[in-house]
Enzyme design. Structure first.
Site, PDB file in Angstrom:
ATOM      1  N   ASP A 117       0.829  -1.228   0.101  1.00 58.77           N
ATOM      2  CA  ASP A 117      -0.112   0.060  -0.071  1.00 58.77           C
ATOM      3  C   ASP A 117       0.840   1.307   0.012  1.00 58.77           C
ATOM      4  OD1 ASP A 117       0.907  -0.527   2.535  1.00 58.77           O
ATOM      5  OD2 ASP A 117      -1.130  -0.694   3.475  1.00 58.77           O
ATOM      6  N   ASP A 138      -8.297  -2.544  13.764  1.00 64.75           N
ATOM      7  CA  ASP A 138      -9.670  -2.728  13.550  1.00 64.75           C
ATOM      8  C   ASP A 138      -9.649  -4.189  12.392  1.00 64.75           C
ATOM      9  OD1 ASP A 138      -8.507  -1.848  11.175  1.00 64.75           O
ATOM     10  OD2 ASP A 138      -9.971  -0.202  10.770  1.00 64.75           O
ATOM     11  N   GLU A 193      -9.975  -1.846   5.109  1.00 64.40           N
ATOM     12  CA  GLU A 193     -10.632  -1.301   5.954  1.00 64.40           C
ATOM     13  C   GLU A 193     -11.904  -2.405   6.072  1.00 64.40           C
ATOM     14  OE1 GLU A 193      -9.413   0.551   8.351  1.00 64.40           O
ATOM     15  OE2 GLU A 193      -8.634   2.499   7.601  1.00 64.40           O
ATOM     16  N   HIS A 226      -7.833  -4.310   9.955  1.00 67.41           N
ATOM     17  CA  HIS A 226      -7.380  -4.105   8.453  1.00 67.41           C
ATOM     18  C   HIS A 226      -5.981  -4.959   8.154  1.00 67.41           C
ATOM     19  CE1 HIS A 226      -5.461  -0.228   9.809  1.00 67.41           C
ATOM     20  NE2 HIS A 226      -4.463  -1.018   9.381  1.00 67.41           N
TER      21      HIS A 226
HETATM   22  C1  GLP Z   1      -0.866   0.554   8.515  1.00 63.41           C
HETATM   23  C2  GLP Z   1      -0.527  -0.432   7.339  1.00 63.41           C
HETATM   24  C3  GLP Z   1      -0.792  -1.864   7.583  1.00 63.41           C
HETATM   25  C4  GLP Z   1      -0.166  -2.096   8.997  1.00 63.41           C
HETATM   26  C5  GLP Z   1      -0.877  -1.271  10.043  1.00 63.41           C
HETATM   27  C6  GLP Z   1      -0.236  -1.661  11.233  1.00 63.41           C
HETATM   28  O1  GLP Z   1      -2.225   0.652   8.529  1.00 63.41           O
HETATM   29  N1  GLP Z   1      -1.104   0.041   6.268  1.00 63.41           N
HETATM   30  O2  GLP Z   1       0.046  -2.662   6.737  1.00 63.41           O
HETATM   31  O3  GLP Z   1      -0.192  -3.470   9.074  1.00 63.41           O
HETATM   32  O4  GLP Z   1      -0.672  -0.125  10.015  1.00 63.41           O
HETATM   33  O5  GLP Z   1       0.975  -1.302  11.863  1.00 63.41           O
HETATM   34  P1  GLP Z   1       1.529  -1.425  12.977  1.00 63.41           P
HETATM   35  O6  GLP Z   1       2.598  -2.423  12.567  1.00 63.41           O
HETATM   36  O7  GLP Z   1       2.503  -0.158  13.316  1.00 63.41           O
HETATM   37  O8  GLP Z   1       0.898  -1.524  14.269  1.00 63.41           O
END
Ligand code: GLP
Length: 239
Positions: free
Chosen positions: A66, A132, A139, A134
């Site tokens: 992404d 959430d 989402e 995702h």
């Molecule tokens: C973002 C990214 C996800 C990631 C998520 C969790 O939203 N788009 O790919 O898994 O954050 O991030 P973290 O690993 O910092 O908790």
């Protein structure tokens, strides 16, 4: 789903072994990349193994999950910048074979899934998980058959991610993300989760119903998923 629980350091090392095995078998593997704080330990371990000559990325191709809409690769919160600084600049990869969805020229995302297919499909995809549920930026409510697309980010996701920006106003309102179907196409998947704030959603992902409201729950249907958890993220597993 295979579940492995260990300290942050242990799970980073164990997940890295999956890359070692894959790249031994297939030096030109296609890897799926993820951002966020969770894979940082894994990326540091991969860089260390590369430096020590245990693995090489010179024939590897990568596709990231992404990117924020409106941020180009020079912005320090863009996911291109993140990947360069946290992984690609520290390993022997050919950067021209690394792909991050284009958050500026959105026309380009229409061919992202076709590019992945043309490269042979993703052999190993790394995923984190949002509170959430995702995965990437899919989402709650994202259809299971989604391919790479533009999403409106949930306010909660923007708030959680605002810790990396000067203020929430700077967090983009949209992102480009590989879809659920794009992710499910990967031959093998590693999902990592660290910390107590992920414990509830990790239990839902593994033990809850397969429901578009928890995007990660679809992984129950994938034939090769390994979930790596630290004890805090595993603390609410009902089974
Ligand atoms: C973002 C990214 C996800 C990631 C998520 C969790 O939203 N788009 O790919 O898994 O954050 O991030 P973290 O690993 O910092 O908790």
């Amino acid at each position: 789903m295979k579940v492995i629980i260990g300290t942050e350091e242990e799970i980073a090392k164990q997940a890295a072994q999956q890359y070692v095995e894959l790249l031994k078998r297939k030096p030109n593997a296609v890897l799926g990349g993820a951002t966020g704080s969770t894979p940082l330990g894994l990326y540091a371990e991969l860089a260390r193994l590369n430096k020590e000559g245990v693995i090489s990325f010179k024939d590897v191709t990568t596709f990231n999950l992404d990117e924020y809409v409106g941020l180009d690769g020079s912005h320090d919160q863009s996911y291109r910048y993140f990947m360069d600084h946290n992984l690609f600049d520290h390993i022997d990869i050919d950067k021209s074979r690394t792909h991050v969805p284009d958050g500026i020229n959105l026309e380009n995302i229409k061919t992202y899934d076709a590019q992945i297919e043309a490269a042979g499909g993703i052999d190993l995809q790394i995923l984190g998980i949002g509170v959430d549920g995702h995965i990437a930026f899919n989402e709650p409510g994202t259809p299971w058959d989604s391919l790479t697309h533009v999403v409106d980010l949930e306010e909660n996701t923007r708030e959680v991610n605002s810790r990396f920006f000067k203020s929430i106003d700077e967090v983009p309102k949209q992102a480009v993300t590989m879809g659920i179907k794009s992710i499910m196409h990967a031959r093998s998947i590693i999902l990592m989760a660290i910390g107590e704030n992920k414990a509830d959603v990790v239990d839902k992902m593994i033990n809850g119903p397969i429901d578009t409201q928890v995007a990660a729950s679809i992984l129950q249907l994938h034939p090769d998923v390994t979930v790596y958890l630290d004890p805090a993220a595993a603390s609410k597993l009902s089974k």
